[in-house]
Design an enzyme around this catalytic site. Structure first.
Site, PDB file in Angstrom:
ATOM      1  N   LYS A 199     -16.529  -7.481   4.680  1.00  0.00           N
ATOM      2  CA  LYS A 199     -15.268  -8.235   4.635  1.00  0.00           C
ATOM      3  C   LYS A 199     -14.848  -8.748   6.012  1.00  0.00           C
ATOM      4  CE  LYS A 199     -13.001  -6.213   0.602  1.00  0.00           C
ATOM      5  NZ  LYS A 199     -11.777  -5.532   0.146  1.00  0.00           N
ATOM      6  N   HIS A 216       0.835  -1.208   0.000  1.00  0.00           N
ATOM      7  CA  HIS A 216       0.000   0.000   0.000  1.00  0.00           C
ATOM      8  C   HIS A 216       0.866   1.254   0.000  1.00  0.00           C
ATOM      9  CE1 HIS A 216      -3.168  -2.624   2.130  1.00  0.00           C
ATOM     10  NE2 HIS A 216      -3.613  -2.410   0.903  1.00  0.00           N
ATOM     11  N   SER A 268      -2.986  -7.606   2.323  1.00  0.00           N
ATOM     12  CA  SER A 268      -3.432  -7.600   3.721  1.00  0.00           C
ATOM     13  C   SER A 268      -3.843  -8.993   4.164  1.00  0.00           C
ATOM     14  CB  SER A 268      -4.605  -6.630   3.888  1.00  0.00           C
ATOM     15  OG  SER A 268      -4.177  -5.306   3.686  1.00  0.00           O
ATOM     16  N   ARG A 323      -1.361  -5.941  -8.427  1.00  0.00           N
ATOM     17  CA  ARG A 323      -0.199  -6.773  -8.146  1.00  0.00           C
ATOM     18  C   ARG A 323      -0.008  -7.840  -9.214  1.00  0.00           C
ATOM     19  NH1 ARG A 323      -2.860  -7.395  -2.609  1.00  0.00           N
ATOM     20  NH2 ARG A 323      -4.035  -8.710  -3.986  1.00  0.00           N
TER      21      ARG A 323
END
Length: 158
Positions: A41, A17, A128, A90
């Site tokens: 989430k 990040h 994460s 990514r």
């Protein structure tokens, strides 16, 4: 002054990040790091904790603002008068998902532009969810997250 929004759950904020934030600030005058509530989430950290960790992690960077939000990204962007969103990519698997999100946001507000940035190769694998998984197994995440938030993560693990 041209600003952008970098939205995410940031549960927790990672070196990946930070890499994207640093890239964005080279392009834009201001980056608003928008920490999403994302209750669906089931985040490990509360919104307040995630905002705090993002603020700690970006304290040494100029022209970064960290705020939490709990509405649609498009509505948040409109309320700030910002029509550019930064998203990190990514891998190819990220692209499909991010493309769908970008199109959905554009359908909700046709003035919203999405800019995709890649992290450096050394941070390309960090997410994460990987950090949370390593944490849950008692592993060392010191190379995956900003050193400033390690104590917050250790406290959550204990």
């Amino acid at each position: 002054m041209k600003s952008c929004i970098y939205p995410g759950t940031f549960d927790p904020v990672t070196n990946g990040h930070l890499d994207v934030i640093k890239r964005a600030i080279k392009i834009f005058d201001e980056v608003v790091v928008a920490v999403a509530a994302s209750e669906s989430k089931k985040p490990l950290f509360s919104l307040q904790e995630r905002v705090k960790m993002a603020k700690i992690s970006t304290a040494n960077l100029k022209n970064i603002e960290v705020v939490g939000f709990d509405n649609l990204l498009v509505d948040f962007a409109k309320s700030r008068g910002i029509n550019v969103v930064i998203r990190g990519l990514r891998a190819v698997s990220d692209f499909e998902y991010e493309l769908q999100i970008g199109y959905a946001n554009a359908a909700l507000w046709d003035e919203l532009e999405t800019v995709y940035l890649m992290p450096s190769l050394q941070n390309a694998f960090i997410s994460s969810s990987i950090v949370r998984s390593v944490l849950s197994h008692g592993g060392d995440v010191s190379k995956l997250v900003p050193s400033e938030i390690l104590k917050n993560l250790k406290a959550a693990r204990d």
